[in-house]
Scaffold this motif. Structure first.
Motif, mmCIF file in Angstrom:
data_model
loop_
_atom_site.group_PDB
_atom_site.id
_atom_site.type_symbol
_atom_site.label_atom_id
_atom_site.label_comp_id
_atom_site.label_asym_id
_atom_site.label_seq_id
_atom_site.Cartn_x
_atom_site.Cartn_y
_atom_site.Cartn_z
ATOM 1 N N ARG A 393 21.525 32.421 -22.240
ATOM 2 C CA ARG A 393 21.875 33.861 -22.070
ATOM 3 C C ARG A 393 22.719 33.744 -20.615
ATOM 4 N NH1 ARG A 393 18.269 32.263 -24.628
ATOM 5 N NH2 ARG A 393 17.095 31.623 -22.944
ATOM 6 N N VAL A 394 23.751 34.614 -20.464
ATOM 7 C CA VAL A 394 24.481 34.933 -19.212
ATOM 8 C C VAL A 394 24.500 36.249 -19.187
ATOM 9 C CG1 VAL A 394 25.621 32.650 -19.389
ATOM 10 C CG2 VAL A 394 26.788 34.568 -20.446
ATOM 11 N N THR A 395 24.385 36.741 -17.849
ATOM 12 C CA THR A 395 24.831 38.317 -17.779
ATOM 13 C C THR A 395 26.132 38.619 -17.527
ATOM 14 O OG1 THR A 395 23.855 40.355 -16.522
ATOM 15 C CG2 THR A 395 24.211 38.189 -15.283
ATOM 16 N N LEU A 396 26.706 39.741 -18.090
ATOM 17 C CA LEU A 396 28.018 40.232 -17.742
ATOM 18 C C LEU A 396 27.935 41.461 -16.814
ATOM 19 C CD1 LEU A 396 28.506 38.532 -20.346
ATOM 20 C CD2 LEU A 396 29.731 40.323 -21.438
ATOM 21 N N VAL A 397 28.723 41.209 -15.617
ATOM 22 C CA VAL A 397 28.558 42.376 -14.655
ATOM 23 C C VAL A 397 29.976 42.947 -14.575
ATOM 24 C CG1 VAL A 397 27.958 42.809 -12.386
ATOM 25 C CG2 VAL A 397 26.567 41.179 -13.549
ATOM 26 N N PHE A 398 30.342 43.903 -15.147
ATOM 27 C CA PHE A 398 31.824 44.510 -15.029
ATOM 28 C C PHE A 398 31.721 45.971 -14.698
ATOM 29 C CE2 PHE A 398 32.139 40.702 -17.474
ATOM 30 C CZ PHE A 398 33.255 40.017 -16.807
ATOM 31 N N PRO A 420 25.580 37.013 -24.503
ATOM 32 C CA PRO A 420 25.840 37.886 -23.236
ATOM 33 C C PRO A 420 24.752 39.015 -23.046
ATOM 34 C CG PRO A 420 27.076 38.360 -24.979
ATOM 35 C CD PRO A 420 26.335 37.509 -25.613
ATOM 36 N N VAL A 421 24.331 39.320 -21.901
ATOM 37 C CA VAL A 421 23.479 40.345 -21.507
ATOM 38 C C VAL A 421 24.280 41.276 -20.418
ATOM 39 C CG1 VAL A 421 21.120 40.913 -20.526
ATOM 40 C CG2 VAL A 421 21.548 38.664 -21.630
ATOM 41 N N PRO A 422 24.992 42.304 -20.853
ATOM 42 C CA PRO A 422 25.644 43.231 -20.307
ATOM 43 C C PRO A 422 24.812 44.154 -19.277
ATOM 44 C CG PRO A 422 26.316 43.206 -22.612
ATOM 45 C CD PRO A 422 25.089 42.731 -22.451
ATOM 46 N N ILE A 423 25.171 44.239 -18.049
ATOM 47 C CA ILE A 423 24.123 45.188 -17.224
ATOM 48 C C ILE A 423 25.099 45.829 -16.137
ATOM 49 C CG2 ILE A 423 22.113 43.705 -17.262
ATOM 50 C CD1 ILE A 423 23.018 43.053 -14.214
ATOM 51 N N GLU A 424 24.710 46.840 -15.403
ATOM 52 C CA GLU A 424 25.561 47.444 -14.530
ATOM 53 C C GLU A 424 25.938 46.610 -13.322
ATOM 54 O OE1 GLU A 424 26.621 49.951 -15.963
ATOM 55 O OE2 GLU A 424 25.046 49.984 -17.563
ATOM 56 N N GLY A 445 15.925 34.162 -18.710
ATOM 57 C CA GLY A 445 16.636 32.906 -18.092
ATOM 58 C C GLY A 445 17.891 32.793 -17.552
ATOM 59 N N VAL A 446 18.512 33.821 -17.223
ATOM 60 C CA VAL A 446 19.796 33.851 -16.872
ATOM 61 C C VAL A 446 20.077 33.125 -15.538
ATOM 62 C CG1 VAL A 446 21.761 35.448 -16.113
ATOM 63 C CG2 VAL A 446 20.194 36.084 -18.071
ATOM 64 N N THR A 447 21.040 32.621 -15.613
ATOM 65 C CA THR A 447 21.455 31.570 -14.093
ATOM 66 C C THR A 447 23.082 31.887 -13.921
ATOM 67 O OG1 THR A 447 21.992 29.737 -15.533
ATOM 68 C CG2 THR A 447 19.819 29.827 -14.600
ATOM 69 N N VAL A 448 23.668 32.425 -14.627
ATOM 70 C CA VAL A 448 25.027 32.611 -14.536
ATOM 71 C C VAL A 448 25.576 33.885 -14.956
ATOM 72 C CG1 VAL A 448 27.349 31.848 -15.251
ATOM 73 C CG2 VAL A 448 25.727 30.214 -15.205
ATOM 74 N N ALA A 449 26.404 34.794 -13.936
ATOM 75 C CA ALA A 449 26.741 35.910 -14.129
ATOM 76 C C ALA A 449 28.153 36.150 -14.209
ATOM 77 C CB ALA A 449 26.422 36.880 -13.030
ATOM 78 N N LEU A 450 28.897 36.338 -15.352
ATOM 79 C CA LEU A 450 30.123 36.533 -15.460
ATOM 80 C C LEU A 450 30.837 37.991 -14.956
ATOM 81 C CD1 LEU A 450 30.751 35.361 -18.878
ATOM 82 C CD2 LEU A 450 30.346 33.898 -17.017
ATOM 83 N N TRP A 478 27.750 33.245 -9.745
ATOM 84 C CA TRP A 478 28.603 34.051 -9.837
ATOM 85 C C TRP A 478 29.878 33.656 -10.354
ATOM 86 C CZ3 TRP A 478 27.510 39.350 -10.123
ATOM 87 C CH2 TRP A 478 26.467 39.808 -9.634
ATOM 88 N N PHE A 479 30.568 33.783 -11.592
ATOM 89 C CA PHE A 479 31.777 33.175 -12.349
ATOM 90 C C PHE A 479 32.658 34.166 -12.636
ATOM 91 C CE2 PHE A 479 33.699 31.117 -16.084
ATOM 92 C CZ PHE A 479 34.228 30.000 -15.533
ATOM 93 N N VAL A 480 33.745 34.062 -11.950
ATOM 94 C CA VAL A 480 34.951 35.016 -12.336
ATOM 95 C C VAL A 480 35.620 34.469 -13.632
ATOM 96 C CG1 VAL A 480 36.942 36.176 -11.322
ATOM 97 C CG2 VAL A 480 35.072 35.688 -9.975
ATOM 98 N N THR A 481 35.906 35.598 -14.358
ATOM 99 C CA THR A 481 36.444 35.410 -15.643
ATOM 100 C C THR A 481 38.124 35.664 -15.747
ATOM 101 O OG1 THR A 481 35.880 37.319 -16.445
ATOM 102 C CG2 THR A 481 34.529 35.693 -16.833
ATOM 103 N N GLU A 482 38.722 35.842 -14.747
ATOM 104 C CA GLU A 482 40.154 36.301 -14.779
ATOM 105 C C GLU A 482 40.880 34.841 -15.147
ATOM 106 O OE1 GLU A 482 40.336 39.961 -12.793
ATOM 107 O OE2 GLU A 482 38.750 38.467 -13.505
ATOM 108 N N SER A 483 42.024 35.051 -15.834
ATOM 109 C CA SER A 483 42.459 33.892 -16.448
ATOM 110 C C SER A 483 42.943 32.883 -15.464
ATOM 111 C CB SER A 483 43.748 34.152 -17.289
ATOM 112 O OG SER A 483 43.222 34.120 -18.609
ATOM 113 N N LYS A 484 43.634 33.462 -14.289
ATOM 114 C CA LYS A 484 44.226 32.527 -13.404
ATOM 115 C C LYS A 484 43.288 31.635 -12.584
ATOM 116 C CE LYS A 484 43.949 36.126 -9.789
ATOM 117 N NZ LYS A 484 44.500 37.590 -9.681
#
Length: 1566
Positions: A393-398, A420-424, A445-450, A478-484
């Motif tokens: 599981r990874v969390t989505l923070v957008f 995905p575990v979307p949160i605010e 058990g989340v260790t990564v946040a996108l 914290w992992f940034v998902t922008e393509s670049k």
């Protein structure tokens, strides 16, 4: 006529509102005044009430802060209809609420009904500094961050500045207030018409401060002064307890001399009148209080409606049709559209100006999602140890304004088979509810946040640039998902796309009622089936355009705008919340611009559009085939839908387009109204009786038009699902057709579990509904949706509330949302800031109680708030037939928010319960709500003489009596016994041991300031006697007032009086810094005691003649003042010897705890007997040293300070308590240095040591402080022993050698200055635990330590030799058994011989000093102590081998409060109250007209004052079954305290009733 008039006004408003032309503000004002002029009451002439100005009179000239206290009743509805109708937007054009709303009319009608019964509710008094806080200056603009969406705003605010163009506000109303208000003169200045400028007028402060005659409060004999009173160190550096500035007094008695016109008493009268109004009959459910167990007998109302229908049948949705080209999984759909139509638009995002920011095509979504999937799986961690594997599981923070980045990350996770575990977005480290989100992430058990680039930059950072760990969160990468930022996947890498299976697809978070956060898992097959069911139900087709205003991270927004849209290759136009804030019409404009077929909105968005639509000329909504209302199940959505349709029908909106739906995190979409082409079929409506609903029964519209709930259907069951409703609690039994239950769904397209919580999952996701015969209806499990409702005719689903919002009050169910809807419909509609209101229940005294918390507009006045609150209470009472326990208003923008800007309910409740909500207005109504108190007690006939004769004493084996050792039988070589008079003892000691030191006085440094040997004292006394005879020309028997500071002079003056044959009276000197309040007391004692002369030091002499003294009292009426600093050099011819030992030796004046100043007469015989009794009890000899830290003006303190050393010959080390202020360790250091075995102190001294030396025990040890030699440390007191204080003192100084057994208390009173005193021999003081509930019934029932309702009581020392005690019934004067609480009566040779009073009030005296029992031993003459207590025979043996009888004091009879037929002791209630909140430092309670008044001292900011009101009310209800009538919050030091550290509750009462407390806040509980 009123009803008709009201209707006319409403019709006029309809006319006004139907003006299509663009009317200016001024034109509008003009037209409005013309139309409704006839109905407005005419303003009165200038000489009306508005012109009245009342004189403000300040008590004692002290500048008092004025309190605004208009007695506002409930505002008139006629004006309510006319008020707040017009408000202007930025363009200054009028703007209307279209209220074709059933609810509002019901509320208005309900209030009108109430209006007929005029009800004046006393308005709370508030200090000026508190009122300012809610003004416009404190207004903070709403946050505009993207991460907030105003969930709770129903009656939203338009963005313009709200101005109310009010006409003259119903003058009649104010005048009638001024006349009928119970105050004598009230001024009401009212705002009048200002020529339509549109500026907001406030009502002028309505001052109603009435003239108070100089009220004779009791004298202030309370505090020595701020310098000499005991000061406790406070961090704020606040002053010590300054003597409260109460009025001077000529009268001795308290209580009834209070002028009724004083404001407080007028309000209390008003409160009493209000409470006398006939209430709803209380529910017949009393506790049966039989001490063993509290039983709550619930007797349901025999007339309550019961369900009568047949058992319901489960409802099956249509078949889920399988369309051939439906994809096998959602990822497959994405792959298909991404490769065959890469250019097709998938998502368009908007900036805050409403311009398209970015268009995400299906091609880009596909390639970017692949990139994200590749990077998650291969670029985190190492090749051997990847951080994320499929299934993790990874969390989505957008943020809410970036749906494109979210969508890419979400599909990236699906492709990588990661969950995905979307949160605010967490905005601060301490967001409301953020800790629980952290708990969810940890348990998953989340260790990564996108996250996105912008969001990552915006997160709070530590100085090193690290993102801090949020409270309660696991450590995250914290992992940034922008393509670049991502690496390109290799050409041969391809995501594995399978058919949908039972693996988890995503986890949606859900916040529960208690604030905990759960994760609902949704499998891939459920995800796909749900998309298919929605596609079928909504008739989605390829390439349709859909406008989405909802949060795309969860719920309806996610299901339609992210998931189903991709399955059907639709184009989503996403409107961020930040754009809605700036332009509420943006979504409608986008529907027109893109000719969108579908829009997903909430009621709030429709409401806002209504408010703003006038600015828009060309709106065309004919393209819409479906307007999905996500919160269609809310009670207020129906009015939004109706109003929206009404306005936009002319703009092409068709009725059948509006499709409310119902959803829940567990069951996903529960039901949705299908879009039809048939405009003739009207939607389903249910008009249900609110009363029926509270019993869970469906009754269509009762005759009682007011209390109905109108609900709309939310369509049919979803395709492929089965639905039924089951009873909300207990086993899941199918409901009857006319019964409300929890809707349950059986389908593939639902959540499957709460992640990691198997127990809760079983209760929610694995439910097997039962038929009445007990069998399950299918073998498949159902899922509880958390929605309450029923399935109506034609299979239409109706939702009437949520399980989470359910409040069960005395057996009836109320829905929080319904109550919110009623409160929001109360005029003025705009009072609640942006509709932000929270309703929840708290459990108090075995039942749920309803609490409403609302944010008030920044510009509302006290009167606005109070009127609105009064109306809300009435509306809820009429419509829901339930009382509101507490209604609190907080300043705008202060309630904890959910990330989307709604109110965080559980956090609000938490703040309320812990007293940190900081409301600016509070109205408590415990009298109306609490109907389950125990029955009032009926007094039982007490036991009479017959039962004593027969020997069957009821419940108590023996009559409660005890005695100290018999003086006659004690053999001792007491030389002093030879002499009848103390003056002779002194002469004898001066001859036999002239140089033996009797007294040593210490100064604040602990060095000897002064000492006296036997002969020095004798000689000094002789000179004073000469002075009295020669300069004072006194006769023997004349009274002399001794006004000295604690010290040696006082002792010499006392014996000087005895040598001259005069009668001394010791008086506490006035305080130089506080003459105004302390000098009148001195003057009064001097006058009451009829002193012929006054002896004092030179310094005090000057003080008595100073300018300040002349201002405080009439200095011309002082008796002659003798200054003993220069004494004559000669000896008297002879020393006076009294003729009879029964003649008067001295007078002892003191203030009892009830505030009565009483002087008692002590004869020579009693004085000598007293000294002998103490000598024997404490084993005092000339070789002993005793340390005394007491005030030497009355009672045992005076006897120990002045008399005992002369009688027994021991050395007294005198420590004035006032010196401890500069050096708190002085007393204990002296005890240690002089190796003292016996020491005496007061509670104030003990408290000062406990608080002042708590942190210094180590340094005191280092200075050699050793208390191991102390045998007895006695607290001299006239009250129940303060066990908490003595225990903490013992604990604290145990390390310094103090034996805990050494600490004890004594008992004295006016009739006998010392009844009990812990001696040297004899058993240690014992402690028992009694049942507090039994004590209220005057019964003593011993219980184990720590059992509920237990009260620890410590024995008040051992009974002195020569003292006999009996416990008698204070009413019948019969002896009592030892399991009864009764008055302590005492018989002893050292009883005082009577009161010394000017008028010779013989009746009072004879009763107190010469009472006889009504049966039993009727010969003995007893003195009544006025204290309630009981005797217990213990297992211990005392000095003469007998079983030891312990005496326990419970409290003063005068202070005990009779409430509900039971006897309460103030100290018990005060102890509970002090525990209720950390900022309450002291508390005192008293009763007035049968109302319980609680005064609390607040140690904190004034903003906390209102937090205390609910907490105080709760704790007294819970622990004492009493309803508090008035809560008064005051500053530290206002509760008066006497020299012994005892509270003067009656003084406080008189000060309160005479408006002399300057309270921070006074709340009158309804």
């Amino acid at each position: 006529t009123f009803g008709k008039k009201n209707l006319d006004i409403l019709i006029i408003f309809e006319q006004l509102q139907s003006q299509d032309c663009d009317i200016t503000q001024k034109g509008y004002e003009k037209k409005r005044s013309k139309l409704i002029g006839a109905y407005l009451p005419q303003p009165p002439a200038a000489n009306g009430a508005a012109a009245v100005r009342c004189r403000l009179q300040h008590s004692e000239g002290a500048a008092r802060r004025m309190l605004r206290t208009a007695n506002i009743g409930v505002c008139d509805i006629r004006e309510a209809a006319a008020r707040e109708r017009a408000a202007s937007t930025a363009g200054n054009r009028p703007l209307f609420y279209f209220r074709f709303d059933v609810h509002t009319e019901a509320v208005q009608a309900a209030l009108a009904k109430h209006k007929e019964r005029k009800m004046a509710v006393p308005m709370p008094s508030k200090r000026r500094s508190l009122v300012v806080q809610t003004s416009m200056d404190a207004y903070t603009p709403p946050d505009t961050s993207s991460g907030s969406e105003d969930e709770g705003s129903v009656q939203g605010d338009s963005q313009g500045t709200p101005t109310s163009s009010q006409g003259s506000i119903n003058m009649e109303h104010w005048i009638s207030q001024a006349i009928h208000g119970s105050t004598t003169s009230t001024t009401s200045s009212s705002s009048t018409q200002s020529g339509g400028s549109g500026a907001a007028h406030r009502l002028a402060d309505v001052m109603a401060q009435t003239h108070i005659e100089n009220h004779s409060a009791p004298p202030d004999v309370t505090t020595y002064t701020s310098e000499h009173s005991i000061q406790v160190e406070r961090p704020q550096g606040s002053t010590a307890r300054v003597a409260p500035k109460y009025g001077n007094a000529e009268l001795m008695e308290t209580g009834d001399g209070v002028p009724v016109s004083s404001r407080v008493s007028a309000k209390i009268q008003q409160l009493v009148n209000t409470l006398k109004r006939p209430k709803r009959p209380p529910l017949r459910e009393f506790f049966v209080d039989d001490f063993e167990e509290l039983l709550e007998v619930q007797q349901p109302d025999p007339n309550q409606p019961k369900p009568e229908g047949a058992q319901m049948l489960a409802m099956r949705g249509e078949q889920l049709g399988v369309v051939t080209n439906w994809p096998p999984s959602l990822e497959a759909a994405l792959q298909r559209w991404g490769t065959i139509s890469p250019k097709a638009p998938c998502l368009t995002t908007m900036d805050t100006n409403g311009k398209p920011l970015y268009i995400l095509t299906y091609g880009k979504l596909w390639t970017r999602s692949m990139k994200v999937a590749y990077n998650i799986l291969h670029k985190l961690g190492t090749k051997q140890e990847p951080m994320v594997r499929p299934g993790d599981r990874v969390t989505l923070v957008f943020p809410n304004n970036d749906p494109a980045a979210f969508m890419v990350a979400f599909y990236g996770c699906l492709l990588a088979e990661v969950v995905p575990v979307p949160i605010e977005v967490p905005l601060t480290r301490k967001d409301a509810g953020s800790q629980q989100i952290g708990f969810l992430l940890g348990s998953c058990g989340v260790t990564v946040a996108l996250t996105s680039d912008a969001c990552h930059k915006g997160l709070p950072k530590s100085p090193t640039g690290e993102i801090p760990q949020f409270k309660g969160w696991p450590k995250l990468l914290w992992f940034v998902t922008e393509s670049k930022h991502l690496s390109k996947p290799p050409r041969d890498w391809f995501p594995h796309i399978k058919d949908a299976n039972n693996d988890t697809a995503y986890i949606e978070y859900k916040t529960c009622k208690d604030g905990s956060v759960l994760g609902v898992t949704v499998t891939r097959i459920a995800l796909l089936t749900h998309c298919q069911a929605l596609t079928q139900a909504c008739g989605y087709t390829e390439a349709e355009t859909i406008v989405n205003v909802l949060d795309f991270k969860k719920d309806v927004g996610l299901w339609h705008g992210i998931l189903t849209s991709v399955m059907n290759m639709m184009h989503v136009i996403s409107i961020p919340y930040s754009l809605m804030k700036v332009n509420p019409l943006s979504w409608i404009q986008k529907v027109c611009q893109y000719k969108a077929k579908v829009a997903c909105v909430k009621s709030r968005d429709m409401h806002w559009a209504l408010v703003a639509h006038r600015d828009q000329r060309d709106i065309n909504l004919s393209s819409l085939r479906m307007l999905i209302v996500a919160d269609g199940a809310n009670p207020w959505s129906i009015s939004s839908c109706d109003a929206f349709l009404n306005v936009f029908q002319s703009k092409g909106l068709r009725q059948e387009v509006i499709c409310p739906c119902a959803s829940s995190p567990e069951a996903l979409t529960v039901a949705i109204r299908r879009p039809t082409d048939d405009s003739n079929q009207p939607p389903g409506r249910g008009v249900l009786s609110m009363h029926g609903l509270t019993y869970g029964v469906i009754r269509v519209d009762s005759e009682e038009k007011l209390s109905v709930l109108t609900v709309q259907d939310v369509g049919l069951v979803m395709p492929g699902a089965i639905m039924c409703s089951v009873k909300p609690d207990g086993i899941p039994q199918l409901c009857k057709t006319d019964e409300i239950g929890e809707l349950c769904v059986c389908a593939i397209a639902t959540g499957t579990s709460y992640y990691g919580l198997s127990g809760m999952t079983k209760n929610t996701f694995e439910v097997f509904p039962m038929t009445s015969s007990g069998g399950p209806i299918t073998e498949y499990p159902f899922i509880r949706t958390g929605l309450l409702g029923f399935i109506g005719p034609g299979g239409l689903v109706f939702v009437i509330g949520k399980m989470d919002g359910l409040m069960v009050v005395s057996g009836r169910r109320h829905n929080a949302d319904d109550i919110v809807a009623t409160a929001l419909a109360v005029e003025p509609m705009k009072f609640v800031y942006r509709g932000r209101i929270a309703v929840f229940s708290v459990s108090v005294l075995h039942d749920e109680r309803i609490v409403i918390v609302a944010e008030q507009r920044p510009d509302s006045t006290e009167e606005d708030s109070f009127q609105w609150m009064s109306r809300v209470l009435q509306a809820i009472d009429s419509i829901h037939q339930v009382g509101v326990y507490c209604l609190a208003l907080v300043p705008a923008n202060t309630l904890p928010k959910t990330p989307l800007g709604g109110i965080h309910l559980s956090e609000t409740k938490q703040l309320f319960l812990e007293g940190s909500l900081h409301p600016c207005n509070v109205l408590m109504c415990p009298h109306t709500c609490v109907t389950n108190l125990p029955k009032p007690r009926q007094k039982q006939p007490e036991i009479g003489p017959a039962s004593v004769m027969v020997g069957n004493l009821v419940s108590g084996k023996r009559i409660a009596q005890a005695s100290g050792r018999d003086l006659g039988q004690i053999e001792d070589n007491d030389q002093a016994r030879k002499f009848l008079f103390l003056s002779e003892v002194l002469q004898w000691r001066a001859q036999t041991t002239p140089d033996h030191v009797l007294y040593t006085l210490l100064n604040c440094r602990g060095t000897i300031a002064n000492s006296l040997t036997c002969v020095q004292l004798h000689k000094r006394a002789e000179k004073i006697a000469v002075m009295l005879m020669e300069r004072g020309h006194l006769q023997d028997g004349d009274h002399v007032a001794l006004v000295y500071p604690p010290g040696i002079d006082l002792i010499a003056a006392f014996y000087g009086c005895l040598y001259a044959g005069c009668v001394p009276i010791t008086v506490r000197p006035p305080h130089p810094q506080n003459i105004a309040t302390t000098l009148p007391t001195v003057k009064m004692i001097v006058e009451v005691s009829r002193s012929a002369c006054l002896m004092t030091t030179q310094l005090i002499c000057k003080l008595l003649r100073s300018r300040e003294a002349a201002a405080a009292v009439d200095v011309r009426t002082w008796p002659p003042v003798l200054d003993t600093d220069d004494l004559p050099k000669k000896r008297p011819a002879q020393i006076y010897k009294p003729s009879n030992p029964e003649t008067l030796a001295y007078l002892d004046f003191s203030v009892s705890t009830t505030g009565m100043l009483a002087g008692v007469k002590m004869s020579h015989a009693a004085t000598s007997a007293f000294c002998r009794s103490i000598k024997l009890q404490c084993e005092l000899y000339p070789s002993r040293e005793v340390a005394i830290c007491l005030d030497p003006y009355c009672g045992l303190g005076f006897v120990l300070w002045c008399l005992c050393s002369v009688y027994s010959g021991h050395q007294s080390i005198l420590i004035p308590p006032s010196e401890l202020e500069t050096n708190p360790a002085l007393w204990l250091l002296a005890v240690s240095q002089y190796k003292v075995r016996d020491t005496f102190c007061s509670y104030s001294v003990m408290e000062l040591c406990t608080k002042g030396l708590g942190s210094q025990t180590e340094s005191l040890k280092a200075r050699g402080l050793d208390l191991s030699r102390v045998r007895t440390c006695v607290v001299v007191a006239e009250e129940r022993p303060r066990i908490a204080l003595t225990q903490s003192f013992s604990k604290l100084f145990k390390d310094l050698g103090l034996h805990p057994r050494a600490v004890s208390t004594s008992l004295g009173c006016r009739v006998n200055l010392a009844i009990c005193l812990q001696g040297t021999s004899g058993p240690d003081p014992t402690t028992v635990y009694v049942d507090m509930r039994a004590l209220r019934h005057d019964r003593v029932r011993l219980v184990e330590r720590g059992s509920p309702h237990s009260l620890p009581l410590m024995e008040s020392g051992k009974i002195l030799p020569g003292v006999r005690i009996i416990i008698a019934n204070p009413e019948t004067k019969g002896p009592l058994g030892d399991s009864h609480l009764g008055e302590i009566w005492v018989h002893s040779t050292h009883n005082a011989s009577g009161y010394f009073t000017i008028y010779g009030d013989e009746s009072l005296q004879s009763d107190h000093f010469n009472s006889r029992l009504s049966f039993g031993d009727t010969q003995t003459i007893w003195a009544r102590t006025g204290y309630l207590g009981f005797l217990r025979r213990t297992e211990l043996t005392d000095a003469n081998g007998e079983r030891h009888d312990a005496l326990y004091v419970v409290g003063a009879l005068d202070e005990a409060m009779e409430l509900r037929g039971m006897r309460y002791h103030p100290i018990d209630i005060e102890t509970s109250v002090i525990r209720a909140h950390k900022s309450i430092t002291e508390c005192a309670v008293f009763t007035w007209t049968n109302l319980l008044v609680v005064v609390v001292e607040l140690d904190g900011s004034e903003q906390e004052a209102l937090d205390l009101v609910p907490l105080v009310t709760n704790v007294v209800l819970e622990e004492h079954y009493l309803i508090v009538g008035v809560v008064v919050v005051v500053d530290i030091g206002v509760i008066p305290i006497n020299s012994r550290g005892e509270k003067q509750r009656m003084h406080l009462r008189d000060g309160f009733l005479a408006d002399q407390l300057d309270p921070i806040y006074v709340a009158y509980n309804m």
